[in-house]
Design a protein around this motif. Structure first.
Motif, PDB file in Angstrom:
ATOM      1  N   GLU A 175       0.832  -1.206   0.000  1.00 22.84           N
ATOM      2  CA  GLU A 175       0.000   0.000   0.000  1.00 22.84           C
ATOM      3  C   GLU A 175       0.870   1.260   0.000  1.00 22.84           C
ATOM      4  O   GLU A 175       0.529   2.271  -0.612  1.00 22.84           O
ATOM      5  CB  GLU A 175      -0.915  -0.012   1.219  1.00 22.84           C
ATOM      6  N   LEU A 178       1.815   2.381  -3.432  1.00 24.61           N
ATOM      7  CA  LEU A 178       0.737   2.683  -4.373  1.00 24.61           C
ATOM      8  C   LEU A 178       1.001   3.943  -5.198  1.00 24.61           C
ATOM      9  O   LEU A 178       0.836   3.952  -6.413  1.00 24.61           O
ATOM     10  CB  LEU A 178      -0.590   2.834  -3.626  1.00 24.61           C
ATOM     11  N   ASN A 186      -2.624   1.412  -9.430  1.00 27.36           N
ATOM     12  CA  ASN A 186      -3.078   1.886  -8.124  1.00 27.36           C
ATOM     13  C   ASN A 186      -4.532   1.499  -7.870  1.00 27.36           C
ATOM     14  O   ASN A 186      -4.888   1.001  -6.799  1.00 27.36           O
ATOM     15  CB  ASN A 186      -2.951   3.413  -8.040  1.00 27.36           C
ATOM     16  N   LYS A 187      -5.368   1.744  -8.867  1.00 22.40           N
ATOM     17  CA  LYS A 187      -6.804   1.497  -8.734  1.00 22.40           C
ATOM     18  C   LYS A 187      -7.088   0.018  -8.493  1.00 22.40           C
ATOM     19  O   LYS A 187      -7.842  -0.360  -7.591  1.00 22.40           O
ATOM     20  CB  LYS A 187      -7.507   1.965 -10.015  1.00 22.40           C
ATOM     21  N   LYS A 190      -5.776  -1.150  -5.056  1.00 23.67           N
ATOM     22  CA  LYS A 190      -6.629  -0.653  -3.978  1.00 23.67           C
ATOM     23  C   LYS A 190      -7.874  -1.533  -3.831  1.00 23.67           C
ATOM     24  O   LYS A 190      -8.296  -1.846  -2.715  1.00 23.67           O
ATOM     25  CB  LYS A 190      -7.039   0.794  -4.254  1.00 23.67           C
ATOM     26  N   ASN A 224     -16.064   0.686   3.262  1.00 25.97           N
ATOM     27  CA  ASN A 224     -15.027   0.704   2.226  1.00 25.97           C
ATOM     28  C   ASN A 224     -15.510   0.033   0.946  1.00 25.97           C
ATOM     29  O   ASN A 224     -15.230   0.504  -0.159  1.00 25.97           O
ATOM     30  CB  ASN A 224     -13.758   0.015   2.729  1.00 25.97           C
ATOM     31  N   THR A 228     -16.011   1.860  -2.641  1.00 24.76           N
ATOM     32  CA  THR A 228     -15.256   1.330  -3.781  1.00 24.76           C
ATOM     33  C   THR A 228     -16.171   1.076  -4.971  1.00 24.76           C
ATOM     34  O   THR A 228     -15.848   1.422  -6.114  1.00 24.76           O
ATOM     35  CB  THR A 228     -14.524   0.031  -3.393  1.00 24.76           C
TER      36      THR A 228
END
Length: 414
Positions: A175, A178, A186-187, A190, A224, A228
């Motif tokens: 992380e 990232l 990154n996306k 995550k 989360n 997302t």
């Protein structure tokens, strides 16, 4: 040599064979595809037992032919000549008991997180066809470097549960990197990290089902997941684990939570209500912590007594969650009603039609779909396409409008 016609559907050359060539009650030694509206779809996985239900479903859909991959032509010849007879998971009760005991000490992780060029300070295992093999070893003096060929292409990747703290440190290090990667990397990372953190949070709850502190962490996980999917609807494909070589309650719980939240978003549920749906759905199977492992991990189908015991997980889960002040009462219907059917043939109350609340209807569809597409010791997973076909066929059990939205949501799953 059996004469077959080569057809091209999507990206692969496939062999066309008549449906009546498939042997009922025999295991398929190859993947099987159909052509539906000009689109190639996998309908049966290799290792699936071709049952009368499978045959009947094909006929009802009007399929007179199916397809296998060209590379499986020799396997087809042997299959039709009765020279091969693929076996089901494990035939030895002793071997299966040993396997189940070993698996209980392991924890499945997303293979994409074990990145070539990184170092790990925990051993890594692989499960394939109910065999457990160590593929990465470490010592107190030396970490192991991951190479391009370290992780096999097939199989579930696992670590020892005692090494979860080390794995969390490893995730934290990923992380931290990232911002150094491109936006797309990154996306995706995550999204995978959201899933992995959800799995670990659920694992903690399953280990301590009466811990309010553990359940509090799950609340953050649900939020989360919601954020997302709102940020990127296609992230649902990263958040659910579609394929596996065995069943894991913590993965099933996360999948059902993600699928329920996704369906809730699809039909326009407000965020505050969505949270209550998500927390109920992701904890829907908490009661299984109160069911004996020998029943949960049984090799083969449950007898009537065992089935009646496992059905108790619904009320046991509700009882555990009712003790938690932070658990919303509105979320209870996802726990209590995820095995109810509109036809009245479900359990534990045999509710019918409007007696089943929205959260119960949504979680029931998500739970059924994930169960059908998950590997079990006594049966291989159904493909997403065939699983949806089975659920739709049970018209009287599930909400038709919700099913349409569910299928639309999963439209990109192959």
């Amino acid at each position: 040599m059996i004469k077959t016609k080569i057809v091209e559907i999507s990206e692969k050359d496939l062999l066309k064979i008549a449906v009546n060539k498939l042997k009922v009650n025999k295991f398929l030694p190859f993947d099987v595809y159909v052509e539906d509206g000009g689109i190639r779809r996998k309908i049966f996985n290799k290792g699936a037992k071709f049952s009368n239900l499978f045959s009947q479903t094909l006929k009802e859909k009007g399929f007179t032919h199916v397809y296998i991959e060209l590379s499986d032509e020799e396997v087809l010849d042997s299959y039709l000549a009765k020279k091969i007879s693929p076996e089901s998971a494990l035939d030895s009760p002793i071997a299966f008991k040993n396997y189940s005991f070993s698996k209980e000490n392991l924890y499945q992780i997303d293979r994409s997180l074990i990145i070539p060029g990184t170092e790990v300070n925990f051993p890594i295992y692989i499960i394939k066809n109910f065999n457990i093999t160590k593929i990465v070893d470490v010592s107190a003096e030396k970490n192991s470097i991951i190479y391009n060929d370290t992780i096999p292409e097939e199989g579930d990747i696992l670590i020892e549960k005692k090494d979860l703290p080390l794995f969390k440190e490893y995730l934290n290090s990923l992380e931290a990197k990232l911002n150094k990667a491109d936006d797309q990397t990154n996306k995706e990372l995550k999204e995978i990290l959201v899933k992995e953190n959800a799995k670990m949070a659920i694992t903690d709850v399953l280990n301590e089902p009466r811990s309010g502190e553990k359940i509090k962490k799950v609340e953050n996980i649900v939020n989360n997941i919601i954020e997302t999917i709102f940020d990127n609807p296609d992230s649902i494909y990263k958040l659910i684990s579609l394929k596996g070589y065995d069943y894991y309650t913590y993965i099933h719980s996360v999948n059902v939570g993600v699928l329920s939240i996704g369906l809730g978003i699809q039909i326009g549920i407000d965020k505050d209500i969505l949270y209550k749906l998500g927390i109920g759905a992701i904890l829907h199977d908490l009661g299984k912590t109160q069911i004996p492992n020998e029943i949960l991990n049984k090799q083969g189908r449950l007898n009537d007594t065992e089935y009646n015991i496992i059905k108790q997980h619904v009320l046991l889960g509700y009882k555990l969650l009712k003790e938690q002040k932070e658990f919303p009462e509105e979320s209870s219907s996802a726990v209590l009603q995820h095995h109810e059917k509109l036809s009245g043939k479900g359990y534990p109350f045999g509710l019918k039609g409007s007696e089943i609340k929205l959260f119960g209807r949504i979680t029931a569809i998500a739970d059924c779909y994930d169960a059908l597409t998950t590997q079990r010791p006594y049966k291989p997973p159904l493909t997403p396409y065939f699983a949806l076909s089975i659920i739709v066929k049970e018209k009287g059990d599930h909400d038709a409008d919700l099913l349409k939205s569910f299928i639309k949501m999963l439209g990109k799953i192959k």
